[in-house]
Design an enzyme around this catalytic site. Structure first.
Site, PDB file in Angstrom:
ATOM      1  N   LYS A 179       0.860  -1.180   0.000  1.00  0.00           N
ATOM      2  CA  LYS A 179       0.000   0.000   0.000  1.00  0.00           C
ATOM      3  C   LYS A 179       0.895   1.228   0.000  1.00  0.00           C
ATOM      4  O   LYS A 179       1.712   1.412   0.895  1.00  0.00           O
ATOM      5  CB  LYS A 179      -0.904  -0.008   1.222  1.00  0.00           C
ATOM      6  CG  LYS A 179      -1.758   1.244   1.331  1.00  0.00           C
ATOM      7  CD  LYS A 179      -2.756   1.134   2.452  1.00  0.00           C
ATOM      8  CE  LYS A 179      -3.588   2.397   2.563  1.00  0.00           C
ATOM      9  NZ  LYS A 179      -4.626   2.257   3.578  1.00  0.00           N
ATOM     10  N   LYS A 211      -2.136  -1.531  -3.786  1.00  0.00           N
ATOM     11  CA  LYS A 211      -2.995  -0.347  -3.735  1.00  0.00           C
ATOM     12  C   LYS A 211      -2.158   0.914  -3.845  1.00  0.00           C
ATOM     13  O   LYS A 211      -1.176   1.016  -3.118  1.00  0.00           O
ATOM     14  CB  LYS A 211      -3.745  -0.362  -2.391  1.00  0.00           C
ATOM     15  CG  LYS A 211      -4.605   0.853  -2.140  1.00  0.00           C
ATOM     16  CD  LYS A 211      -5.196   0.775  -0.774  1.00  0.00           C
ATOM     17  CE  LYS A 211      -5.900   2.091  -0.508  1.00  0.00           C
ATOM     18  NZ  LYS A 211      -6.305   2.209   0.852  1.00  0.00           N
ATOM     19  N   ARG A 235     -10.813   9.907   1.816  1.00  0.00           N
ATOM     20  CA  ARG A 235     -10.636  10.627   3.090  1.00  0.00           C
ATOM     21  C   ARG A 235     -11.715  11.698   3.246  1.00  0.00           C
ATOM     22  O   ARG A 235     -12.149  11.975   4.364  1.00  0.00           O
ATOM     23  CB  ARG A 235      -9.221  11.209   3.170  1.00  0.00           C
ATOM     24  CG  ARG A 235      -8.171  10.109   3.246  1.00  0.00           C
ATOM     25  CD  ARG A 235      -6.746  10.667   3.284  1.00  0.00           C
ATOM     26  NE  ARG A 235      -5.765   9.587   3.203  1.00  0.00           N
ATOM     27  CZ  ARG A 235      -4.465   9.781   3.005  1.00  0.00           C
ATOM     28  NH1 ARG A 235      -3.987  11.011   2.891  1.00  0.00           N
ATOM     29  NH2 ARG A 235      -3.642   8.759   2.947  1.00  0.00           N
ATOM     30  N   LYS A 245       1.513   9.990   5.680  1.00  0.00           N
ATOM     31  CA  LYS A 245       1.571   8.566   6.014  1.00  0.00           C
ATOM     32  C   LYS A 245       2.849   7.893   5.487  1.00  0.00           C
ATOM     33  O   LYS A 245       2.920   6.672   5.380  1.00  0.00           O
ATOM     34  CB  LYS A 245       0.306   7.860   5.500  1.00  0.00           C
ATOM     35  CG  LYS A 245      -0.988   8.404   6.135  1.00  0.00           C
ATOM     36  CD  LYS A 245      -2.204   7.513   5.883  1.00  0.00           C
ATOM     37  CE  LYS A 245      -3.435   8.012   6.632  1.00  0.00           C
ATOM     38  NZ  LYS A 245      -4.597   7.097   6.515  1.00  0.00           N
ATOM     39  N   SER A 272     -10.159   5.525  -4.798  1.00  0.00           N
ATOM     40  CA  SER A 272     -11.120   6.610  -5.012  1.00  0.00           C
ATOM     41  C   SER A 272     -10.630   7.645  -6.029  1.00  0.00           C
ATOM     42  O   SER A 272     -11.378   8.027  -6.931  1.00  0.00           O
ATOM     43  CB  SER A 272     -11.450   7.272  -3.685  1.00  0.00           C
ATOM     44  OG  SER A 272     -10.280   7.744  -3.037  1.00  0.00           O
ATOM     45  N   TYR A 302     -14.880   1.284  -7.140  1.00  0.00           N
ATOM     46  CA  TYR A 302     -16.141   2.036  -7.015  1.00  0.00           C
ATOM     47  C   TYR A 302     -16.984   1.890  -8.281  1.00  0.00           C
ATOM     48  O   TYR A 302     -18.107   2.366  -8.328  1.00  0.00           O
ATOM     49  CB  TYR A 302     -15.820   3.510  -6.703  1.00  0.00           C
ATOM     50  CG  TYR A 302     -15.042   3.615  -5.409  1.00  0.00           C
ATOM     51  CD1 TYR A 302     -15.698   3.619  -4.188  1.00  0.00           C
ATOM     52  CD2 TYR A 302     -13.642   3.610  -5.402  1.00  0.00           C
ATOM     53  CE1 TYR A 302     -14.987   3.643  -2.995  1.00  0.00           C
ATOM     54  CE2 TYR A 302     -12.925   3.636  -4.223  1.00  0.00           C
ATOM     55  CZ  TYR A 302     -13.605   3.647  -3.018  1.00  0.00           C
ATOM     56  OH  TYR A 302     -12.908   3.641  -1.836  1.00  0.00           O
ATOM     57  N   GLU A 355       7.362  -7.143   1.571  1.00  0.00           N
ATOM     58  CA  GLU A 355       6.052  -7.077   2.235  1.00  0.00           C
ATOM     59  C   GLU A 355       5.228  -8.333   1.924  1.00  0.00           C
ATOM     60  O   GLU A 355       4.564  -8.890   2.800  1.00  0.00           O
ATOM     61  CB  GLU A 355       5.282  -5.830   1.779  1.00  0.00           C
ATOM     62  CG  GLU A 355       5.849  -4.508   2.283  1.00  0.00           C
ATOM     63  CD  GLU A 355       5.573  -4.258   3.766  1.00  0.00           C
ATOM     64  OE1 GLU A 355       4.934  -5.102   4.424  1.00  0.00           O
ATOM     65  OE2 GLU A 355       6.019  -3.217   4.270  1.00  0.00           O
TER      66      GLU A 355
END
Ligand code: PBG
Length: 324
Positions: free
Chosen positions: A194, A247, A204, A216, A273, A312, A232
């Site tokens: 991610k 992602k 958000r 982040k 998004s 979405y 990972e």
């Protein structure tokens, strides 16, 4: 000319015969946002066509999706600011509207696959995925919070949990917490690679979950890195993940491909998004044909190696297929 690749493209029947990749609603997961209350269907300004639903409206939405052949959902809570605190206690509060909603959804639609994010950010007054102390995001003290959240979500009836916080060791910690609580059958779809991406903006906005300070980048991956995704993936696999997720999706098709080539677990991709919002905005301006660009986009993610796509566009894709 001996070789003429166009011969195989002549008719729709021939094109269908040699088509290499097939995408159906089976492969899609539809993200849905839930808010406490009744009779609410509040459109997300930066992600047109997507809404914050109260449970009554959400049940109707899910019923509608199921009738279109869409059976997989990931649910996100929009939590009121006054319920947030530094340790995200509301995330495992027995009175939590999100957990109660999940139980009701599973009771009404037992055959659907219901997925939940496991991360502090929707419940954290700091808007971060980990515990914040003096501006630092702490790793190990975050794990017990994630463990409690995961057990509460499994108890509520979620089928699969998606740790999305990028803390080290969280998949193993959550697996052990679930097993100790008797939830050996609850799956883990790990947000494996991610990235610290600019494309999460509309999400958000939907949850009011943006970090109150900083970014982040100390926990999510650097967009410049690909080999690190292998580390990972190795860790998540050894810690007991059932799916590996990349992602965002579109700007990271190479990473999706890399994990698909190197790991046996199913690969998921989160078509996030901001990626969806760009296409919606272009279509609204008349610059792109949505019904053509949308399935082409989803197909590209599937072709790159994603077995499963969180998008979405899932409902619009299902409608398109339904109309064929
Ligand atoms: C929470 C989470 C985020 C998304 C999914 N889970 C936001 C973030 O990490 O800041 C983003 C999804 C999207 O943009 O569609 N950790």
């Amino acid at each position: 000319m001996l070789r003429r690749p166009r011969r195989n493209r002549r008719t729709a029947a021939q094109r269908a015969m040699i088509r290499e990749t097939h995408l159906t609603t089976d492969h899609l997961i539809y993200p849905l946002f839930i808010v406490d209350g009744t009779n609410i269907k509040d459109e997300i300004t930066s992600l047109p066509g997507n809404f914050r639903f109260s449970l009554d409206k959400l049940l109707l939405e899910i019923e509608d999706c199921i009738s279109l052949g869409l059976t997989n959902f990931i649910l996100f809570p929009a939590v009121e600011e006054q319920l947030k605190d530094k340790t995200a206690t509301y995330s495992y509060d027995p009175g939590n509207f999100y957990l109660k909603a999940a139980s009701e959804i599973k009771a009404r639609f037992p055959d659907c696959c219901l997925i939940s994010d496991v991360a502090m950010d929707p419940y954290s007054s700091d808007g971060h995925d980990g515990l914040v102390e003096n501006g630092k995001i702490l790793n190990d003290p975050t794990l017990p919070i994630l463990g409690k959240m995961a057990v509460a979500q499994a108890q509520a009836g979620f089928d699969i949990l998606g740790p999305s916080d990028m803390m080290d060791g969280r998949v193993g910690y959550i697996r052990e917490a679930l097993d100790l609580a008797g939830f050996t059958d609850t799956g883990i779809m790990s947000y494996t690679a991610k990235y610290a991406s600019a494309f999460y903006g509309p999400f958000r906005d939907a949850l009011g979950s943006a970090p109150k300070s900083g970014d982040k980048k100390t926990y999510q991956m650097d967009p410049a890195n690909k080999r690190e995704a292998l580390i990972e993936a190795e860790l998540d696999t050894s810690e007991g993940a059932d799916f590996l997720m990349v992602k965002p999706a579109l700007n990271y098709l190479d990473v999706i491909h890399l994990l698909k080539e190197n790991f046996e677990l199913p690969i998921a991709a989160y078509h996030v998004s901001g990626e969806c919002a760009m296409l919606i905005a272009a279509a609204q301006n008349g610059w792109l044909d949505y019904n053509q660009a949308m399935p082409e986009t989803l197909m590209s993610i599937h072709r790159a190696g994603a077995d499963v796509i969180l998008t979405y566009f899932a409902k619009d894709f299902a409608k398109l297929k339904d109309g064929e």
